[in-house]
Design an enzyme around this catalytic site. Structure first.
Site, PDB file in Angstrom:
ATOM      1  N   GLY A   1       0.831  -1.213   0.000  1.00  0.00           N
ATOM      2  CA  GLY A   1       0.000   0.000   0.000  1.00  0.00           C
ATOM      3  C   GLY A   1       0.853   1.245   0.000  1.00  0.00           C
ATOM      4  O   GLY A   1       0.621   2.170   0.773  1.00  0.00           O
TER       5      GLY A   1
ATOM      6  N   TYR B   1     -12.761  -3.746  11.617  1.00  0.00           N
ATOM      7  CA  TYR B   1     -11.440  -3.119  11.470  1.00  0.00           C
ATOM      8  C   TYR B   1     -10.606  -3.354  12.744  1.00  0.00           C
ATOM      9  O   TYR B   1      -9.443  -3.761  12.676  1.00  0.00           O
ATOM     10  CB  TYR B   1     -11.627  -1.618  11.225  1.00  0.00           C
ATOM     11  CG  TYR B   1     -10.343  -0.827  11.122  1.00  0.00           C
ATOM     12  CD1 TYR B   1      -9.604  -0.803   9.938  1.00  0.00           C
ATOM     13  CD2 TYR B   1      -9.866  -0.092  12.207  1.00  0.00           C
ATOM     14  CE1 TYR B   1      -8.429  -0.055   9.846  1.00  0.00           C
ATOM     15  CE2 TYR B   1      -8.694   0.653  12.114  1.00  0.00           C
ATOM     16  CZ  TYR B   1      -7.988   0.669  10.937  1.00  0.00           C
ATOM     17  OH  TYR B   1      -6.816   1.400  10.839  1.00  0.00           O
TER      18      TYR B   1
END
Ligand code: NAP
Length: 251
Positions: A13, A157
């Site tokens: 990422g 999350y």
């Protein structure tokens, strides 16, 4: 200034936010840096161009980190261009709001796959490579304060980020005898695309609750990553470095 000349660094990422700051940080200190992106070719390409002025090589490629076959392909292509990895930064992640009543099985799986499965994929494949080449490497996983104290409306999350911490502590014990260190960083609020929508409406409120009076930036996280990757941290493994401006002190 820390020098990473001759080192090979892999950042997942890397196209935006904390990942991009990390790519810049290592590239500007002489490292060869490889990174992946998911959808954002333009940002990745611009970052590569920006980093080409430094001494090391830069490689990037599209790779969905939640797909094991894509991770394997990424590492194969990277291996054609660069030496073996010395430093792995598992950074890629997503943060999607949904409470316990509204999230679907697909949303749960997607978050776990991108945020947690990917850490397992890269860590296991790179640790194997490090062991084969007797590399005294460093693996740094990006968790979150959510992984420590939970986060309302983001339980999937928080679960993925808590999983990263316990995974890190376990693998650190397994890889320690090979001289490979494994640590986490747990950011709090950081201004990136991920938090852009919330910052638009709540920035001053968030800032006010920060004991240090400012919201940390991606570079504050990449500074911690540089430290954990360096020999200055040679005695640190299985730890979580909190970089949050003191936000957890305020509940
Ligand atoms: P960001 O600005 O949204 O950037 C996310 C990065 O991850 C982008 O490079 C994106 O690629 C990549 N990515 C997303 N899904 C991917 C996938 N399936 N496969 C490959 N790459 C993928 O996020 P950020 O704020 O920098 O966050 C970085 C890490 O820090 C995440 O793990 C996040 O959970 C953690 N964190 C952030 C904060 C915060 O406040 N920002 C707080 C705590 C923890 P594309 O550019 O191609 O989309």
């Amino acid at each position: 200034m820390l020098d990473f000349s001759g080192k090979t660094v892999l950042v997942t990422g890397g196209s935006r936010g904390i990942g991009a700051a990390t790519v810049r940080a290592f590239a500007s200190r002489g490292a060869n840096v490889a990174f992946n992106y998911n959808k954002n070719y333009r940002a990745a390409d611009l970052l590569k161009q920006e980093c080409e002025k430094f001494d090391g090589n830069i490689f990037f490629m599209e790779c969905d980190v939640s797909a094991y076959n894509e991770v394997e392909l990424f590492l194969k292509k990277m291996g054609d261009k660069m030496e073996n990895v010395d430093i792995l930064v598992n950074n890629a992640g997503i943060w999607i709001e949904a409470n316990i009543d509204s999230y679907t099985v697909d949303m749960w799986r997607k978050t776990i796959q991108v945020n947690l499965d990917s850490v397992f994929y890269f860590t296991t494949l790179i640790a194997r490579q490090m062991r084969e080449h007797n590399t005294k490497g460093s693996i740094i996983n990006i968790s979150s304060t959510a992984g420590q104290v939970g986060e309302k409306n983001y339980s999937h999350y928080a679960a993925s980020k808590g999983g990263i911490i316990s995974f890190t502590k376990s693998v650190a014990q397994e890889l320690g005898p090979d001289g490979i260190r494994v640590n986490c960083i747990a950011p709090g609020w950081i201004e990136t695309d991920m938090t852009e929508a919330i910052m638009k409406t709540n920035k001053s409120k968030i800032k006010k609750m920060m004991p240090l009076g400012f919201i940390p930036e991606p570079q504050d996280i990449s500074n911690g990553i540089l430290f954990l990757a360096s020999d200055m941290a040679r005695a640190i493994t299985g730890e979580v470095l909190n970089i949050n401006g003191g936000s957890v002190l305020c509940g």
